[in-house]
Scaffold this motif. Structure first.
Motif, PDB file in Angstrom:
ATOM      1  N   LEU A 175       0.819  -1.203   0.000  1.00 15.51           N
ATOM      2  CA  LEU A 175       0.000   0.000   0.000  1.00 15.51           C
ATOM      3  C   LEU A 175       0.858   1.261   0.000  1.00 15.51           C
ATOM      4  N   LYS A 176       1.979   1.239   0.716  1.00 14.36           N
ATOM      5  CA  LYS A 176       2.876   2.405   0.728  1.00 14.36           C
ATOM      6  C   LYS A 176       3.296   2.782  -0.685  1.00 14.36           C
ATOM      7  N   LEU A 189      -0.225   4.126  -2.547  1.00 11.52           N
ATOM      8  CA  LEU A 189      -1.166   5.059  -1.934  1.00 11.52           C
ATOM      9  C   LEU A 189      -1.212   6.416  -2.638  1.00 11.52           C
ATOM     10  N   GLU A 190      -0.073   6.898  -3.081  1.00  9.49           N
ATOM     11  CA  GLU A 190      -0.077   8.183  -3.789  1.00  9.49           C
ATOM     12  C   GLU A 190      -0.971   8.100  -5.025  1.00  9.49           C
ATOM     13  N   LEU A 200     -11.329   7.012   1.183  1.00 14.31           N
ATOM     14  CA  LEU A 200     -10.484   5.814   1.166  1.00 14.31           C
ATOM     15  C   LEU A 200     -11.155   4.701   1.973  1.00 14.31           C
ATOM     16  N   PHE A 260     -10.235   0.849   2.290  1.00 15.43           N
ATOM     17  CA  PHE A 260      -8.921   1.100   2.895  1.00 15.43           C
ATOM     18  C   PHE A 260      -9.121   1.597   4.326  1.00 15.43           C
ATOM     19  N   ILE A 284      -6.001   2.910   7.109  1.00 15.98           N
ATOM     20  CA  ILE A 284      -5.074   3.999   6.824  1.00 15.98           C
ATOM     21  C   ILE A 284      -5.288   5.133   7.820  1.00 15.98           C
ATOM     22  N   THR A 338      -1.080   9.544   7.933  1.00 20.24           N
ATOM     23  CA  THR A 338      -0.459   9.041   6.700  1.00 20.24           C
ATOM     24  C   THR A 338      -0.947   9.845   5.505  1.00 20.24           C
ATOM     25  N   ILE A 339      -2.233  10.132   5.481  1.00 21.15           N
ATOM     26  CA  ILE A 339      -2.811  10.882   4.363  1.00 21.15           C
ATOM     27  C   ILE A 339      -2.310  12.322   4.373  1.00 21.15           C
TER      28      ILE A 339
END
Length: 113
Positions: free
Chosen positions: A9-10, A13-14, A35, A40, A43, A47-48
């Motif tokens: 996911l890292k 995610l962008e 998300l 998702f 998350i 992080t967002i």
């Protein structure tokens, strides 16, 4: 969420956030909510927000400060032309990887059966 899923996911995610912004502009909490609506759930908001700072620094989004009913103005992010180009590259890469990984999966599963 398992460690392997978190690592995958890292890396994506962008692109996922850019895809959401391609649908419609949004502020940080809205993005997190959307998300979660897409499955998702794990998350973290932090992080967002960190990702939004990065995509803003990379000039992939335009930012507009919009007054909020409570607290300071919200930063609303919208995808700009450079962000659309980046999203297009993300989908090309995603499709390539998904196709080739699926081929490996199919080959491996056929050998096991």
């Amino acid at each position: 969420m398992g460690k392997q899923m978190t690592e995958m996911l890292k890396g994506t995610l962008e692109g996922v956030v850019l895809a959401l912004l391609a649908e419609q502009p949004a502020y940080g909490y809205e993005i997190t909510t959307r998300l979660r609506d897409h499955g998702f759930a794990d998350i973290a908001e932090g992080t967002i927000y960190a990702l939004l700072v990065r995509i803003e620094q990379k000039s992939l989004v335009d930012v507009e400060k919009v007054p909020s009913e409570k607290g300071p103005p919200r930063k609303v992010y919208s995808l700009n032309p450079q962000g659309r180009d980046e999203l297009e590259e993300f989908w090309k890469s995603w499709n390539f990887l998904a196709q080739h990984i699926e081929q490996l999966n199919t080959t491996t599963n056929n050998k096991e059966n």
